[in-house]
Design an enzyme around this catalytic site. Structure first.
Site, short mmCIF file in Angstrom:
data_model
loop_
_atom_site.label_atom_id
_atom_site.label_comp_id
_atom_site.label_asym_id
_atom_site.label_seq_id
_atom_site.Cartn_x
_atom_site.Cartn_y
_atom_site.Cartn_z
N LYS A 201 41.07 38.43 43.64
CA LYS A 201 41.93 38.25 42.47
C LYS A 201 41.12 38.05 41.20
CE LYS A 201 46.14 37.30 44.88
NZ LYS A 201 47.14 36.36 45.40
N ARG A 241 45.07 35.48 53.45
CA ARG A 241 45.45 36.89 53.24
C ARG A 241 44.29 37.57 52.51
NH1 ARG A 241 47.68 40.03 49.29
NH2 ARG A 241 49.21 41.59 49.94
N1 HH2 Z 1 49.08 38.31 46.77
C1 HH2 Z 1 49.38 39.61 46.51
C2 HH2 Z 1 50.44 40.22 47.19
N2 HH2 Z 1 51.15 39.55 48.12
N3 HH2 Z 1 51.57 37.57 49.35
C3 HH2 Z 1 51.30 36.31 49.62
N4 HH2 Z 1 51.99 35.64 50.56
N5 HH2 Z 1 50.28 35.63 48.98
C4 HH2 Z 1 49.53 36.24 48.02
O1 HH2 Z 1 48.64 35.56 47.43
C5 HH2 Z 1 49.80 37.62 47.70
C6 HH2 Z 1 50.86 38.26 48.40
C7 HH2 Z 1 48.59 40.37 45.51
O2 HH2 Z 1 47.53 41.06 46.08
P1 HH2 Z 1 47.50 42.60 46.56
O3 HH2 Z 1 48.54 42.89 47.57
O4 HH2 Z 1 46.12 42.90 46.97
O5 HH2 Z 1 47.75 43.46 45.26
P2 HH2 Z 1 49.02 44.18 44.65
O6 HH2 Z 1 50.06 43.15 44.44
O7 HH2 Z 1 48.52 44.79 43.38
O8 HH2 Z 1 49.51 45.22 45.63
#
Ligand code: HH2
Length: 262
Positions: A201, A241
């Site tokens: 992040k 995660r």
């Molecule tokens: N962070 C993201 C997405 N989903 N779910 C939970 N439970 N906790 C988190 O911290 C979380 C999440 C954001 O990360 P990412 O999926 O890599 O990116 P994007 O939202 O751009 O797809």
């Protein structure tokens, strides 16, 4: 108990870290199976980015992205679906997902009716605007009260597996994120298993050592991602995660082993 590792699999063109890499179902499945080999306990399949400023996608498009991948992965590993849409969550459970990862903390009725587990994550605002000017009087206390209230509500509605997540980076400044990590034990003490996602992040980009004034790219955030995941696990998080599954499984194993050592 050894903390679990949830691998991130974004079937999207625009996710902040792996956007565009796994939009094709075949490639997504390949990466999912690779994560299984690397030791992932859960693979979290998402079809809509929640990065700051991300544009929403339609229900049909989100289903088109995630359902074939979930169906193909489910025989090999526990699959969660990362969605805020009730119809997508329901269809994903029909395709084999057994955990609904819900950044809106509102889908407990779907979990109750399908028998799936549910993750209640905290977010201030919506992905489009959440980083504009996030404010709290007491970031740790407010987030703790919010997710625990939702979790109890879900339990009363019949959801048997409920997780809580402070939502690192979702309507939070660097100081908010650090305070949540520092005081994670207070959330753990609430009695529900805690999931934490710091992986790659942007606040880590500002912490990683790079020439002054430069953000570390997502590829340069492994050390900070692992350190914060390890911090969270030592503070009592039951699952992290992550994008970097193999390295995180090593960290989780280490944390599990140190807990067994006298
Ligand atoms: N962070 C993201 C997405 N989903 N779910 C939970 N439970 N906790 C988190 O911290 C979380 C999440 C954001 O990360 P990412 O999926 O890599 O990116 P994007 O939202 O751009 O797809």
């Amino acid at each position: 108990m050894q903390p679990l590792v949830m691998g991130v699999l974004n079937v999207t063109p625009d996710s902040f870290s792996d956007g565009g890499r796994y939009l094709d179902s075949e490639r997504a499945l390949e990466r999912g199976l690779e994560m299984v080999q690397e030791g992932a306990d859960v693979v979290d399949v998402g079809g809509e980015s929640s990065r700051p400023g991300a544009e929403p996608v339609s229900e049909a498009e989100e289903c088109r992205r995630v359902l074939p991948v979930i169906e193909a992965l489910a025989p090999h590993v526990r699959v969660s679906v990362d969605t805020v849409k009730p119809a997508v969550a329901e269809a994903a459970v029909g395709a084999g997902a057994t955990l609904v990862n819900d950044i809106s903390a509102s889908l407990w009725p779907v979990a109750a009716s399908t028998g799936a587990g549910w993750v209640a994550m905290h977010m201030q605002g919506t992905p489009r605007t959440m980083q504009d000017d996030p404010r709290y009087d007491d970031v740790v206390g407010e987030i703790r009260s919010f997710v625990l209230a939702r979790a109890r509500h879900a339990q009363e509605a019949g959801v048997t597996e409920v997780w809580v997540d402070p939502g690192i980076g979702f309507g939070k400044t660097m100081d908010h994120n650090l305070a949540l990590l520092r005081h994670l034990g207070e959330l753990v003490a609430g009695g529900f298993p805690v999931l934490v996602g710091t992986s790659r992040k942007s606040f880590l980009g500002r912490l990683s050592p790079t020439p002054v004034g430069r953000m570390a790219s997502v590829e340069q955030r492994l050390a900070a991602s692992l350190s914060t995941a390890t911090w969270a696990m030592l503070a009592g998080a039951s699952m992290v995660r992550v994008h970097d599954v193999a390295a995180s499984v090593q960290a989780a194993t280490l944390v599990g082993q140190t807990e067994l050592a006298s």
